[in-house]
Design an enzyme around this catalytic site. Structure first.
Site, PDB file in Angstrom:
ATOM      1  N   SER A  18      -7.266  36.697 -17.938  1.00 50.48           N
ATOM      2  CA  SER A  18      -7.433  35.512 -17.096  1.00 50.48           C
ATOM      3  C   SER A  18      -7.755  34.299 -17.960  1.00 50.48           C
ATOM      4  CB  SER A  18      -8.574  35.722 -16.078  1.00 50.48           C
ATOM      5  OG  SER A  18      -9.813  35.872 -16.750  1.00 50.48           O
ATOM      6  N   GLY A  19      -7.738  33.134 -17.326  1.00 47.44           N
ATOM      7  CA  GLY A  19      -8.179  31.911 -17.972  1.00 47.44           C
ATOM      8  C   GLY A  19      -7.441  31.558 -19.246  1.00 47.44           C
ATOM      9  N   ASP A  39      -9.267  43.768 -22.558  1.00 45.35           N
ATOM     10  CA  ASP A  39     -10.008  43.162 -21.460  1.00 45.35           C
ATOM     11  C   ASP A  39     -10.514  44.260 -20.541  1.00 45.35           C
ATOM     12  OD1 ASP A  39     -10.766  41.504 -19.097  1.00 45.35           O
ATOM     13  OD2 ASP A  39      -9.630  39.931 -20.101  1.00 45.35           O
ATOM     14  N   ASP A  56     -14.527  47.381 -21.936  1.00 44.03           N
ATOM     15  CA  ASP A  56     -15.612  46.462 -21.594  1.00 44.03           C
ATOM     16  C   ASP A  56     -16.327  46.059 -22.881  1.00 44.03           C
ATOM     17  OD1 ASP A  56     -17.755  45.062 -20.603  1.00 44.03           O
ATOM     18  OD2 ASP A  56     -18.525  46.678 -19.350  1.00 44.03           O
ATOM     19  N   TYR A 147     -26.383  31.866 -24.055  1.00 47.75           N
ATOM     20  CA  TYR A 147     -25.017  31.458 -24.383  1.00 47.75           C
ATOM     21  C   TYR A 147     -24.999  30.534 -25.583  1.00 47.75           C
ATOM     22  CZ  TYR A 147     -20.250  29.715 -23.501  1.00 47.75           C
ATOM     23  OH  TYR A 147     -18.914  29.375 -23.602  1.00 47.75           O
ATOM     24  N   THR A 182     -10.993  27.324 -15.359  1.00 45.51           N
ATOM     25  CA  THR A 182     -10.626  28.732 -15.436  1.00 45.51           C
ATOM     26  C   THR A 182     -11.426  29.503 -14.392  1.00 45.51           C
ATOM     27  OG1 THR A 182     -12.363  29.363 -17.002  1.00 45.51           O
ATOM     28  CG2 THR A 182     -10.314  28.480 -17.939  1.00 45.51           C
ATOM     29  N   PRO A 183     -11.077  30.768 -14.146  1.00 45.20           N
ATOM     30  CA  PRO A 183     -11.866  31.579 -13.205  1.00 45.20           C
ATOM     31  C   PRO A 183     -13.339  31.683 -13.589  1.00 45.20           C
ATOM     32  CG  PRO A 183      -9.755  32.611 -13.591  1.00 45.20           C
ATOM     33  CD  PRO A 183      -9.837  31.454 -14.550  1.00 45.20           C
ATOM     34  N   MET A 184     -13.665  31.578 -14.874  1.00 38.84           N
ATOM     35  CA  MET A 184     -15.054  31.668 -15.298  1.00 38.84           C
ATOM     36  C   MET A 184     -15.889  30.511 -14.738  1.00 38.84           C
ATOM     37  SD  MET A 184     -16.550  32.457 -19.132  1.00 38.84           S
ATOM     38  CE  MET A 184     -16.280  30.857 -19.886  1.00 38.84           C
TER      39      MET A 184
END
Length: 243
Positions: A18-19, A39, A56, A147, A182-184
């Site tokens: 994704s993204g 992924d 994962d 982060y 993005t989906p994030m």
């Protein structure tokens, strides 16, 4: 979109479901590359030159098993794109296990995979690595405590590798995205989208970037035209960090 010929090259991408990662997958397939994706989610496309591995990155043992069972000697380009956010939490609003989880996905998994891929690149005197950092690798406020720490660590890792292995002709750089849609970042656009609008307003160019814009920048960094660019952080943030 920048166009290069990657026929005969193998590009290994983490977070390619994704993204930004998915945009990279599509882009390099279009340019003839054989693409491997790592992924925990399924990649939403099929292609004869695409191989997907479901792992994962939060599970260090699963990564070790993948490394032991997979021939990584064929990789020409390593795009370490996978990552997770930390809900922008300050240190005392989180806990140690959460910090460990973010560090594992955003930094230690990257180190694990790099240590598996790099030796053959050095032996062959050939290879390109692009790490997905963040504006949080340079300044505070681009993420929470976990982060920001992970991305600062990733940037230091990239710079030292770029210095140590430049004589071996290993081409290593990083990208620092700012506000990329993005989906994030989907939560920023939910409801009335107030958060998304606020972020755009605070960005000098007054918009979010697309994942494809980052994929195109990646292509530049992996291209022959960028061979003299070494150990650098390419910032794609619409001017956020110059304020």
């Amino acid at each position: 979109m920048i166009s290069q010929d990657y026929t005969g090259q193998t590009v290994f991408i983490t977070g390619g479901a994704s993204g930004i990662g998915l945009a990279q997958v599509k882009t390099y397939l279009e340019m003839g590359a054989t693409v491997w994706v790592l992924d925990q989610q399924a990649v939403p496309l099929e292609h004869p030159r695409l191989t997907a591995y479901k792992v994962d990155l939060a599970d260090a043992d699963a990564i070790t098993n993948f490394i032991e069972q997979t021939d990584l000697s064929k990789i020409d380009v390593f795009l370490s794109t996978a990552g997770i956010l930390d809900a922008y939490q300050p240190a005392l609003a989180t806990d140690y296990p959460t910090i460990q989880h973010v560090m594992q996905v955003d930094l230690m998994a990257v180190v694990q995979l790099t240590l598996a891929i790099l030796p053959n690149m050095v032996q062959c005197q050939h290879g390109t690595i692009v790490y997905m950092a963040s504006i949080a690798s340079q300044v505070a406020g681009g993420g929470g405590a976990a982060y920001t720490m992970a991305k600062h660590g990733l940037l230091g890792w990239m710079k030292q590798l770029a210095l140590d292995y430049a004589p071996s002709q290993i081409h290593i750089n990083a990208i620092a995205p700012g506000a990329i849609k993005t989906p994030m970042n989907q939560a920023d656009f939910e409801g009335d989208g107030a958060m998304g609008k606020s972020v755009a307003e605070q960005t000098p160019v007054k918009r979010w970037a697309s994942a494809q814009e980052v994929a195109d920048a990646t292509v530049y960094l992996t291209s022959p035209e960028a061979r003299y660019v070494q150990g650098q952080l390419l910032v794609i943030d619409g001017g956020w960090t110059i304020q």
